[in-house]
Every structure is written in C-alpha cells, then in structure tokens.
Motif scaffolding. Structure first.
Motif, short mmCIF file in Angstrom:
data_model
loop_
_atom_site.label_atom_id
_atom_site.label_comp_id
_atom_site.label_asym_id
_atom_site.label_seq_id
_atom_site.Cartn_x
_atom_site.Cartn_y
_atom_site.Cartn_z
N PHE A 68 25.00 -10.42 -8.70
CA PHE A 68 25.00 -10.45 -7.24
C PHE A 68 23.62 -10.10 -6.68
O PHE A 68 23.23 -10.61 -5.63
N LEU A 69 22.89 -9.25 -7.37
CA LEU A 69 21.58 -8.82 -6.87
C LEU A 69 20.50 -9.88 -7.04
O LEU A 69 19.38 -9.69 -6.57
N VAL A 70 20.83 -10.99 -7.69
CA VAL A 70 19.87 -12.09 -7.83
C VAL A 70 19.73 -12.80 -6.48
O VAL A 70 20.70 -13.31 -5.93
N ASN A 71 18.53 -12.83 -5.94
CA ASN A 71 18.29 -13.40 -4.61
C ASN A 71 17.78 -14.85 -4.71
O ASN A 71 16.66 -15.17 -4.34
N LEU A 113 25.40 -16.24 -3.46
CA LEU A 113 26.35 -15.15 -3.34
C LEU A 113 26.07 -14.35 -2.06
O LEU A 113 24.93 -13.97 -1.80
N LYS A 114 27.12 -14.09 -1.28
CA LYS A 114 26.96 -13.43 0.02
C LYS A 114 27.45 -11.99 0.04
O LYS A 114 26.86 -11.14 0.70
N SER A 115 28.57 -11.71 -0.61
CA SER A 115 29.11 -10.35 -0.58
C SER A 115 29.78 -10.02 -1.91
O SER A 115 30.24 -10.91 -2.63
N PHE A 116 29.83 -8.73 -2.18
CA PHE A 116 30.37 -8.23 -3.45
C PHE A 116 31.17 -6.98 -3.17
O PHE A 116 30.70 -6.07 -2.50
N LYS A 117 32.40 -6.96 -3.67
CA LYS A 117 33.27 -5.82 -3.40
C LYS A 117 34.00 -5.38 -4.66
O LYS A 117 34.61 -6.20 -5.36
N LEU A 118 33.92 -4.09 -4.96
CA LEU A 118 34.72 -3.48 -6.03
C LEU A 118 35.91 -2.81 -5.37
O LEU A 118 35.75 -2.03 -4.43
N GLU A 119 37.11 -3.10 -5.87
CA GLU A 119 38.32 -2.60 -5.24
C GLU A 119 39.04 -1.60 -6.13
O GLU A 119 38.89 -1.60 -7.35
#
Length: 206
Positions: A127-130, A151-157
């Motif tokens: 995800f941190l790859v821009n 990739l726009k958003s990343f969420k750990l649930e």
C-alpha cells in the motif's frame, strides 16, 4: 481440523446472511462464494482470486490467501431541475464515466495461531508504494480492460478471539495510461468538430 481459507475469508468479511443464491449453503448458514473460474454476475460481485501486482521496478507481489475482489463503476451525471408548473423530473447531462472502483478484502494468517506479522507487512508495504501497480495475468480484470490500479486506502479490522488472523480491506481505482486518455479525448474532439460542421452545412451556411 483442515483450515478452509475461502470459508475463513468469507466469514471474516461477510458476517451477515443475505438472500440465497447459487453457492449458498443453508445448512452451514454461510456463503460459498464463486471463484474466477465460475463467473456469473460480475460487476460489483465479490470473487476469490489470486491477485499479483507488479511494481515499476519489476518486483511482483502476490496478495496473501486469495482475497475477495469486487469491481464497480459509476457515471458522473449533472441533473438540472426543469422549470414550469406541473413538470416532473430533471434534465440529465452526461459528463464522464469514472474510474472503476475496486475493493480487495482478504485475511492474513499466522502459523501456530501467532499474529501474521509477515503477511500484514507484505500488504502494508504494498500500500505504501506510490505508483500505479500492474495487474498480472488476471482474467477477471481483463474482462473490464483494467491493466493497472492505484491503491487509495488500507484498513486493518478487528478479529475478536482470532489472534492468528488479521483481516484487511484495500480500496483502489483503475488507472488508464495517459496516452490512452489523450487518444480518447482526441477522438471526442474530432467527433464533435465533424458533428458541428455537419450541422452548419444543414443550415446552409456553408
């Protein structure tokens, strides 16, 4: 006990019971979602698949444990209210068709019930790859002409009572190459100019 990755992913992300459809097991009270080899209704539906993404450096990263992937699309429409007593509805003006919205839902699984540090790190680092990431050999994305995504958003649930499992959700959008956008824009301009010239000829100006 044999661990079924797809069942675990479906339970982690689809903890509700919706209307029955093909693959719904009433006895187990859960979804057995289709995989890429059994595509039915595609747009907006989730499918299990192996998903590999290629960086500009050439490095290929595979998402862990065949995540659920869904694709959706919408248009930008400007609605203008009509003037006049008794008139109902609006005038719709098509502006553009937007990028495909892509949702990737998966689970990271640790060995011996330990937290899946390495798999979580793989997803987080990706995800941190821009930069735009190239889809690798994926028939599902090819159906929609999607070759690259951003990739726009990343969420750990949270995973209550599951120390060795971490679910995640990534939101992304399709990325059309710039030259393709210019080509489409040039085609639109040429069509508009041709249409305008035809209208002028019909009025007898030319």
């Amino acid at each position: 006990m044999t661990l079924n990755i797809k069942e675990l992913t479906a339970l982690a992300h689809l903890s509700y019971i919706a209307s029955p459809y093909q693959g719904f097991d009433k006895k187990l009270k859960m979804f057995n979602l289709p995989d890429i080899n059994n595509i039915g209704s595609t747009l907006g539906s989730p499918y299990f698949m192996q998903l590999s993404l290629k960086r500009q450096s050439g490095e290929i990263i595979t998402m862990p444990n065949e995540p659920l992937v869904s694709i959706s699309l919408q248009k930008t429409i400007v609605e203008t209210a009509t003037v006049g007593e008794g008139r109902i509805g609006t005038v719709k003006e098509y502006i553009c068709t937007e990028d495909y919205d892509i949702e990737i839902k998966g689970v990271c699984i640790g060995e011996n019930a330990k937290y899946p540090t390495e798999e979580v790190k793989t997803v987080k680092d990706l995800f941190l790859v821009n930069e735009a990431l190239e889809i690798q050999e994926n028939n599902f994305f090819e159906l929609f002409g999607i070759n690259k995504i951003v990739l726009k958003s990343f969420k750990l649930e949270e995973m209550v009572g599951q120390e060795g499992v971490q679910k995640y959700t990534i939101s992304a959008v399709s990325d059309m190459p710039f030259f393709a956008e210019l080509s489409e824009r040039g085609k639109f301009i040429n069509e508009s100019v041709t249409k305008a010239l035809n209208n002028v000829r019909l009025t007898g100006v030319l």
